[in-house]
Design a protein around this motif. Sequence first.
Motif, PDB file in Angstrom:
ATOM      1  N   SER A  13       3.942   5.688   7.704  1.00  0.00           N
ATOM      2  CA  SER A  13       3.732   4.833   6.529  1.00  0.00           C
ATOM      3  C   SER A  13       4.448   5.335   5.278  1.00  0.00           C
ATOM      4  N   GLU A  51       4.275  -5.567  10.332  1.00  0.00           N
ATOM      5  CA  GLU A  51       2.887  -5.210  10.024  1.00  0.00           C
ATOM      6  C   GLU A  51       1.965  -5.537  11.198  1.00  0.00           C
ATOM      7  N   SER A 214       6.753   2.765   0.526  1.00  0.00           N
ATOM      8  CA  SER A 214       5.653   3.210   1.373  1.00  0.00           C
ATOM      9  C   SER A 214       4.813   1.995   1.756  1.00  0.00           C
ATOM     10  N   TYR A 215       4.107   2.118   2.863  1.00  0.00           N
ATOM     11  CA  TYR A 215       3.306   1.003   3.359  1.00  0.00           C
ATOM     12  C   TYR A 215       2.132   0.697   2.438  1.00  0.00           C
ATOM     13  N   LYS A 217      -1.095  -1.870   2.746  1.00  0.00           N
ATOM     14  CA  LYS A 217      -1.776  -2.787   3.654  1.00  0.00           C
ATOM     15  C   LYS A 217      -2.065  -4.116   2.970  1.00  0.00           C
ATOM     16  N   VAL A 229       6.164  -2.804   3.921  1.00  0.00           N
ATOM     17  CA  VAL A 229       6.171  -1.846   5.030  1.00  0.00           C
ATOM     18  C   VAL A 229       7.222  -0.773   4.772  1.00  0.00           C
ATOM     19  N   GLN A 233       8.185   2.490   9.765  1.00  0.00           N
ATOM     20  CA  GLN A 233       7.402   1.482  10.474  1.00  0.00           C
ATOM     21  C   GLN A 233       8.312   0.398  11.058  1.00  0.00           C
TER      22      GLN A 233
END
Length: 262
Positions: A13, A51, A214-215, A217, A229, A233
């Motif tokens: 992530s 995702e 960075s990821y 959510k 994402v 990833q």
Amino acid sequence: MPAKQARVREIASQALPPFLLGPNHTKSNALHDIEFVGELHRWSNFLRFVENEIQGQRWSTKVIKYTHRLGNPEAESQVIGDETGLQGVFSHSVGFMVGKILKAQSIDLEFADFKCLGNHYANTPDSILMTKNVELKVVGELKVPWVYEHEMCEAYEEESMLRYLLAQPIKYMKDLNCMYGFMSNYCETIFLRQEFIAGRWIIDYSPVVRASTSYVKTDMADLQATPVVSLRQCFLAVAALAQTQGPVYNTTPNSEWVVKLR
């Protein structure tokens, strides 16, 4: 002070560490004098696909990295000045780390030098993903990010620039019968897929994925939200697709696919 443990999901992530540009560095455009003239489409819902893939993973709890609690040694990047230096940074932050992620997730792909294939192809792509049985699954090309012609966000909004920028990995994909590919300058990456739809071969291209992202959510029920994402990833998701994909045989004449610039 003991080191901090970092597990697979956390590393996947994270954004990539930055690099430092040396005072003396290459300034020339390294793109080949070719352009893609085939059918080009945006890869629909690419970020949502990534995702969905990472949310569907059964994440290993394996520790794949240790970091100092007072800082991250990975962020102390080396100074680079040309494509060879960039390849070294990419090899560590993407190739090595994503390789550890793929292994932990039982995905049978690993980054490798093209020469590892033993293929007698006349060209030498900068990066590949292959199986342990030496089957090519993804082929990629790298360029330095500080040259204007290599900037992907600029090209993304101008199709003629994009066709020039992406022509080299697209040519490799067709020549090597490989469905998936990518073009990267480390800071920015575009993923590619060649597909046979309604009797013709086309190229799908992803949004530009930034190394600095960075990821974050998102609410999977919110179909209007744009997923955020990480690059690692994205490589994980594409690798999960590519591992079971066999060779593809694009029979489009070269004169209708990749041609020399007029």
